[in-house]
Every structure is written in structure tokens, then in C-alpha cells.
Design a protein around this motif. Sequence first.
Motif, PDB file in Angstrom:
ATOM      1  N   TYR A 193     -43.718  -7.076 -27.891  1.00 45.12           N
ATOM      2  CA  TYR A 193     -45.133  -6.934 -27.553  1.00 45.12           C
ATOM      3  C   TYR A 193     -45.996  -7.690 -28.559  1.00 45.12           C
ATOM      4  O   TYR A 193     -47.021  -8.283 -28.196  1.00 45.12           O
ATOM      5  N   MET A 194     -45.600  -7.682 -29.837  1.00 44.41           N
ATOM      6  CA  MET A 194     -46.330  -8.452 -30.841  1.00 44.41           C
ATOM      7  C   MET A 194     -46.312  -9.937 -30.498  1.00 44.41           C
ATOM      8  O   MET A 194     -47.286 -10.658 -30.726  1.00 44.41           O
ATOM      9  N   ALA A 195     -45.202 -10.399 -29.934  1.00 38.25           N
ATOM     10  CA  ALA A 195     -45.054 -11.820 -29.618  1.00 38.25           C
ATOM     11  C   ALA A 195     -45.720 -12.201 -28.304  1.00 38.25           C
ATOM     12  O   ALA A 195     -46.399 -13.230 -28.219  1.00 38.25           O
ATOM     13  N   TYR A 196     -45.539 -11.379 -27.282  1.00 34.12           N
ATOM     14  CA  TYR A 196     -45.943 -11.783 -25.933  1.00 34.12           C
ATOM     15  C   TYR A 196     -47.022 -10.911 -25.299  1.00 34.12           C
ATOM     16  O   TYR A 196     -47.510 -11.243 -24.211  1.00 34.12           O
ATOM     17  N   GLY A 197     -47.391  -9.798 -25.920  1.00 26.54           N
ATOM     18  CA  GLY A 197     -48.378  -8.922 -25.315  1.00 26.54           C
ATOM     19  C   GLY A 197     -47.857  -8.317 -24.025  1.00 26.54           C
ATOM     20  O   GLY A 197     -46.651  -8.059 -23.884  1.00 26.54           O
ATOM     21  N   PRO A 198     -48.723  -8.097 -23.020  1.00 26.34           N
ATOM     22  CA  PRO A 198     -48.287  -7.483 -21.759  1.00 26.34           C
ATOM     23  C   PRO A 198     -47.195  -8.262 -21.030  1.00 26.34           C
ATOM     24  O   PRO A 198     -46.518  -7.708 -20.165  1.00 26.34           O
ATOM     25  N   LEU A 199     -47.011  -9.535 -21.366  1.00 33.22           N
ATOM     26  CA  LEU A 199     -45.931 -10.297 -20.730  1.00 33.22           C
ATOM     27  C   LEU A 199     -44.557  -9.721 -21.078  1.00 33.22           C
ATOM     28  O   LEU A 199     -43.576 -10.010 -20.397  1.00 33.22           O
ATOM     29  N   SER A 200     -44.493  -8.912 -22.143  1.00 30.96           N
ATOM     30  CA  SER A 200     -43.222  -8.259 -22.470  1.00 30.96           C
ATOM     31  C   SER A 200     -42.997  -7.036 -21.594  1.00 30.96           C
ATOM     32  O   SER A 200     -41.902  -6.466 -21.586  1.00 30.96           O
ATOM     33  N   LEU A 201     -44.043  -6.631 -20.852  1.00 31.55           N
ATOM     34  CA  LEU A 201     -43.961  -5.441 -20.008  1.00 31.55           C
ATOM     35  C   LEU A 201     -44.079  -5.763 -18.527  1.00 31.55           C
ATOM     36  O   LEU A 201     -43.610  -4.996 -17.684  1.00 31.55           O
ATOM     37  N   ALA A 202     -44.759  -6.861 -18.207  1.00 35.77           N
ATOM     38  CA  ALA A 202     -45.130  -7.118 -16.817  1.00 35.77           C
ATOM     39  C   ALA A 202     -44.853  -8.568 -16.434  1.00 35.77           C
ATOM     40  O   ALA A 202     -44.533  -9.413 -17.282  1.00 35.77           O
ATOM     41  N   ASN A 203     -45.007  -8.848 -15.148  1.00 37.53           N
ATOM     42  CA  ASN A 203     -44.868 -10.206 -14.641  1.00 37.53           C
ATOM     43  C   ASN A 203     -46.178 -10.967 -14.843  1.00 37.53           C
ATOM     44  O   ASN A 203     -47.261 -10.362 -14.899  1.00 37.53           O
ATOM     45  N   PRO A 204     -46.127 -12.288 -14.932  1.00 40.99           N
ATOM     46  CA  PRO A 204     -47.352 -13.071 -15.176  1.00 40.99           C
ATOM     47  C   PRO A 204     -48.457 -12.795 -14.163  1.00 40.99           C
ATOM     48  O   PRO A 204     -49.640 -12.773 -14.519  1.00 40.99           O
TER      49      PRO A 204
END
Length: 525
Positions: free
Chosen positions: A268-279
Motif C-alpha cells: 500500500y505504501m508503494a501503490y496505494g489503492p492499486l494494491s487493493l483494487a483494479n485500476p
Amino acid sequence: MNKLTLTLGVAVFAVLGTAAQTAEIYTPGEPVRGDFKNFARDFLKNHCFDCHDNDTAKGDLSLEDLGSVDETSAAVWKSIWAQVTLQEMPPKKKSQLGIIDRLRFSDWIVSELQRVMKDKGGFHAHLDPNKGNYVAHNLLFGPLPKGIRLAPTSSPARIWRVTPQEHITRLNELINTEPQYDHSKPGLRTRGDVVPTNHGGELKLYFGTDRIIRWEGGTVAYATAVKSVPVVLSSSRKHGLENYPDFYTVNSSEATQILGKAEDILRYMAYGPLSLANPEQITDDPKTYDKVKPSGDLRGLPIAIVYSTKIVRPMTPIHDLMKEPGITNERLRTAVDFLFEELTFRPPTTEESNDYLQIVKNSIGKVGKEKGVFMGLSAVFLDRDALFRPELVESGKPDQHGRVMLQDWELGLAVNHALRYIKPDAQLRKAIVEGRMRTRIDVKREVTRMIADDSIRKPRVLRFFRDFFDYDLGGYICKDTKALGETGVSTRGTSHYRAMFDATASTDRLIELIVQKDKDVLKEL
């Protein structure tokens, strides 16, 4: 010398010897002279045999045949220690012990139990903080009885286990940006406040909730869809002295949980919500997601959530490392050193930095950059100082009593711990780095400054009131739905939990407002 003279001489010596020991200055904690035959046996005979000899044996307990402390008798001696120390025995109607006699006998039993149980896990019951509730208050706050002399105070080298509040706040700082504290608005949640429990009383850490602009279903579906981290250190319901003596380890279950969630945090630190969800879930117009989202019932699923494009999480060297292609030693070390200080509240030594850098490089070499960075950096979450606060005093000059004062980072972090859950502020950090945290004067200067500075959030003051009044435990014990219903609260289902935890939050804020006005409240308590 005839036999009668010798016998009388021995008797007189024994009486005078016992009287001399009784008249000696007693220093709590120092070794007690005497063994079972010439000390403990007489104590039992004079104070215990009236009720616990072979003829009486109240409670089916006879001490008349009890011998010295050994493996077989340790349980009985532990019971005797507890009853005498907690002033349960002798009974109130019997002749009472002098305070020095009681303390000396207690110390003798403790030393004997420690000796006998040394290779069998040790004896630690006397270190239980709960026993502190039974200490005679006149000994704590009144003048010392005649005959007692205290040794200069000190504590052993030790490590304190980080409290759940500190641990969860450290993790929260990595992935969420909280509003800065405004002392003119003490009732608002701000940076440095402990992460609150949810309405079920669970202490969790949430990812990306400040960017969610739409979800499907009620709040239960919302909560189900959001990735969370359970607190893993101790119990969030523990009160008072949570850092128990001899609590030196993190068990394998806790370590597994920490490692398992460390990668989630790093991603999450690296990618934010992209680590949780689709683009396609990250958009400022939820209608665009409606065109491509899966069909069917999405309630409670991560794919039901829409995140805004606004970046609100902290942008850190972890993000920079993963944003740029390839790797360099400089960027890897920057990420390692940053994460280490965020989790331990101090900069790494050169050796620590090199060790973790090598771990990350080895991981990258085995599984590639994407997985290797997160795998290697996860190790920092299990660093000793990320989970414990050391007071080992590995350097310093002993005083005349052999004591060495905490200094530098150990002393600075101890002062910081007394008031805050987040890293030392710039002034305290500067004092530590410049070698100005080594004396009592240094401590007084920083504590006085921090207490007087209204811009510094001090959540541990609020923690004191929670521990003192236990009002935050209401949700776990209140089941009187009828009484709650009379206040206008819904009594459906488990609504009492929600009502009581709402009341806890309201009480927190009320206390903060009171403390802001009433400067003498702590003194009066």
C-alpha cells in the motif's frame, strides 16, 4: 565450662541473635540472613502454628512438618508467601506482625523460591503488577516506619514490550495521513491519536478508507470489503501496567501475523489503492466504473468499492523505490533506513543498515524486484526495537551505587513514550542526536517543554484516565438493553455495543476538554 553454663550461653546467644536481627536496619530487597532452621521455622511457630499445626490444621493445612523450601514444598511456600505478603495472614483477629517482620519474611521466601525454581522457569509471582494493588498505601505515601532504610532506586536492564496502542499507531503512520493537531480543538481526532476500536471493540488498522467515495451495501459490507490488520501485541483490553516484567518475546503466531501483514502495508505504501483494487476502480466519477464492473451482487466485496484519484497517503521512499525501474544501492538503503526509523523511532546504526540492505538484496536476487523488495523489507517489522523499547544501558559511567542512567536514544524514547505514540518531535530528536539527553536536567528540560507545549498531542494522558476509570470497557460488560433503551438508544441486536463505544469516544473528548480547562485534575486524582 560445664554443660549447664554452655547450654545457657547458647540460649542467650540465640535470643540475642534473634533480637539483634529484629533490631537491625531493614533494607527491602537485600538478602535476608538466616535459613529455615534459625529464621523461618521460628516465624511459622510464632505466627502460624496456632491455626496450622497438626492438631488444628485449619483449611486442612498443617505447617508443623513443613521443611525448608525445595521442589516438593515450593507450592506450599508460594501460598504462604502470598498470604503473608498480601496481609491475609495472620488473620485480623490474631496478633499482627510488625511491618518489618512481614517484609523480611516475604523477602526470605522470595529468595528461596527463586533459588529452588531457577532451572524450572523461575519464580516471578512477586513481579506481577496486579500485586501492586495490595501494597500498603502508608508505605507508599506516608513516612517510612522506623527501622526501614531504602536503597537508592534503580531498575534492572530490560526491554519493554511496545503497547498495542503504540504498535498500531506506528503502522498507521506508514499508510494514513492524519490531520495535524490543533490545540484549540481538542475534541477532534488528529495525528498521534491511538487508532480507535470499531463498534465491535476490535482494534484494527484500515487501508485507504479516506479515498473511498462509494461502496455497495451497508456499513457491514463496507467494513467487510476493506482490508484490515488486527492488533497482534497483547490484548487491547489490558489496562494498567501492560508491559509486564519478563515479557520478553513475541510468539510465533504473532510473528507470523506481523510478517503476513507487513507485505500488505508495504504494497500500500508503494501503490496505494492499486494494491487493493483494479485500476478501473480508481476514478473520481463512479459512473465510469459502473460501465465495466462485474455484474451480480457485489456487497461486501473489494470490487464493490470505488476510490478517488486524490493521493492522501504519505509518499515515502518505498513509493519512490517501486516507481522507478531497476534498483540502486542508494535507493534501497534510503528505503531501508526510512522504514527502520519509522518502525523503531530511531535511525539505524551502520551495521543495522548494512544487514537489512543485504537481506533485501538477497531477496531480490532470489525472487526478483517486485516480490523481493517487499519480502526483504518485511524483516524490519520484526526488528527488536520495532516491537520492544530497550533500556539496556550498554554504555555510561556507574555512580557510587553502581547505577547507570539511561542516555541518548534509550532515555529520549523513554521520555517520548511517557506522553506520545508517535516519533519524537524535532526538538527532542535534536537533543538526542547532539548528546543532550544524558542527565536529570536534560530530562526535566524536555518533559517541562513538552508538557507546556500545547501544539504537542499527548494521548497517553488520556490513556491514564481510561486506565483510572475503565470507562472504555463499557461495551464489553454492559448488557442492560432495557436501561439503554430508556436513554433513547435502539435495543435491536447488539446495538448496546455500538452505544457504549460511542459513549467511550464521547467521554474521551469530554475529558480532553476538562483537562484543557482544569490544570489541577491530575494532582487531585
